[in-house]
Design an enzyme around this catalytic site. Structure first.
Site, PDB file in Angstrom:
ATOM      1  CG  HIS A  47      -2.543   1.355   9.016  1.00  0.00           C
ATOM      2  ND1 HIS A  47      -3.372   2.450   8.948  1.00  0.00           N
ATOM      3  CD2 HIS A  47      -2.947   0.633  10.091  1.00  0.00           C
ATOM      4  CE1 HIS A  47      -4.240   2.387   9.952  1.00  0.00           C
ATOM      5  NE2 HIS A  47      -4.009   1.299  10.649  1.00  0.00           N
ATOM      6  CD  GLU A 107      -4.607  -3.537   9.550  1.00  0.00           C
ATOM      7  OE1 GLU A 107      -5.670  -3.407  10.205  1.00  0.00           O
ATOM      8  OE2 GLU A 107      -3.536  -2.998   9.879  1.00  0.00           O
ATOM      9  CG  HIS A 108      -7.871   0.103   7.981  1.00  0.00           C
ATOM     10  ND1 HIS A 108      -8.885   0.583   8.768  1.00  0.00           N
ATOM     11  CD2 HIS A 108      -6.754   0.144   8.758  1.00  0.00           C
ATOM     12  CE1 HIS A 108      -8.412   0.907   9.953  1.00  0.00           C
ATOM     13  NE2 HIS A 108      -7.111   0.650   9.973  1.00  0.00           N
TER      14      HIS A 108
END
Length: 181
Positions: free
Chosen positions: A27, A30-31
């Site tokens: 996650h 992804e950012h």
């Protein structure tokens, strides 16, 4: 659907493939892809390039995959594919501390004002799969997020973001020949 095309890259990377030590890294990565690349060194330049092609870029991380989604005008598909490729191939991972704070805000969304975890989905999954990656939070723990560094991001990218671990799809007012070209 008549005047747009959607370009999507699915990456087999999510909390299912993490350990307690690196939980949340998919996650966080992804950012970080939104923070710029070799060709578009800042998030501003990256977003400007996307908008110049009439596009919008979004992403999401789940337990099983991370998805990058770009919608654009059909005549600009080649530029959209170029941006997705650039984004995933040559990220800069700049401003890691800025993005860390954004992810920490997401973590806090799952807690009430007393610090109790109130995310029913995460609570249920932890009960169903204790000590198993399916029971991990997608966003990870506060401690992990505070500890992730550039080397962690690059290692995770290298491990999961190869051609054998990706699926690319293009839909809308496009032809296979246009996309392959």
């Amino acid at each position: 659907h008549l005047h747009s095309a959607a370009l999507t890259v699915y990456v087999k990377a999510g909390s299912r493939y993490e350990t307690p030590k690196n939980n949340g890294l998919s996650h966080f990565l992804e950012h970080m892809f939104f923070r710029g690349s070799e060709r578009y060194p800042t998030s501003y330049e990256l977003n400007e390039a996307i908008e110049q092609r009439g596009g919008t870029l979004q992403a999401t991380t789940s337990r099983d995959y991370t998805c990058y989604y770009l919608r654009t005008h059909p005549t600009l598909v080649d530029g959209g594919i170029e941006i997705l490729g650039e984004l995933l191939r040559a990220p800069r991972f700049g401003q890691i501390d800025v993005e860390r704070q954004i992810v920490m805000e997401e973590v806090l969304e799952d807690f009430d004002e007393d610090g109790a975890d109130i995310c029913v989905d995460d609570i249920a999954r932890t009960e169903m799969w204790p000590d198993h990656p399916l029971g991990y939070k997608i966003v990870g723990s506060r401690e992990n997020i505070l500890g992730f560094n550039d080397a962690d991001l690059r290692r995770h990218q290298s491990e999961f973001y190869g051609a054998s671990n990706l699926v690319f799809a293009a839909v809308g007012a496009v032809t296979r020949a246009e996309v392959v070209k």
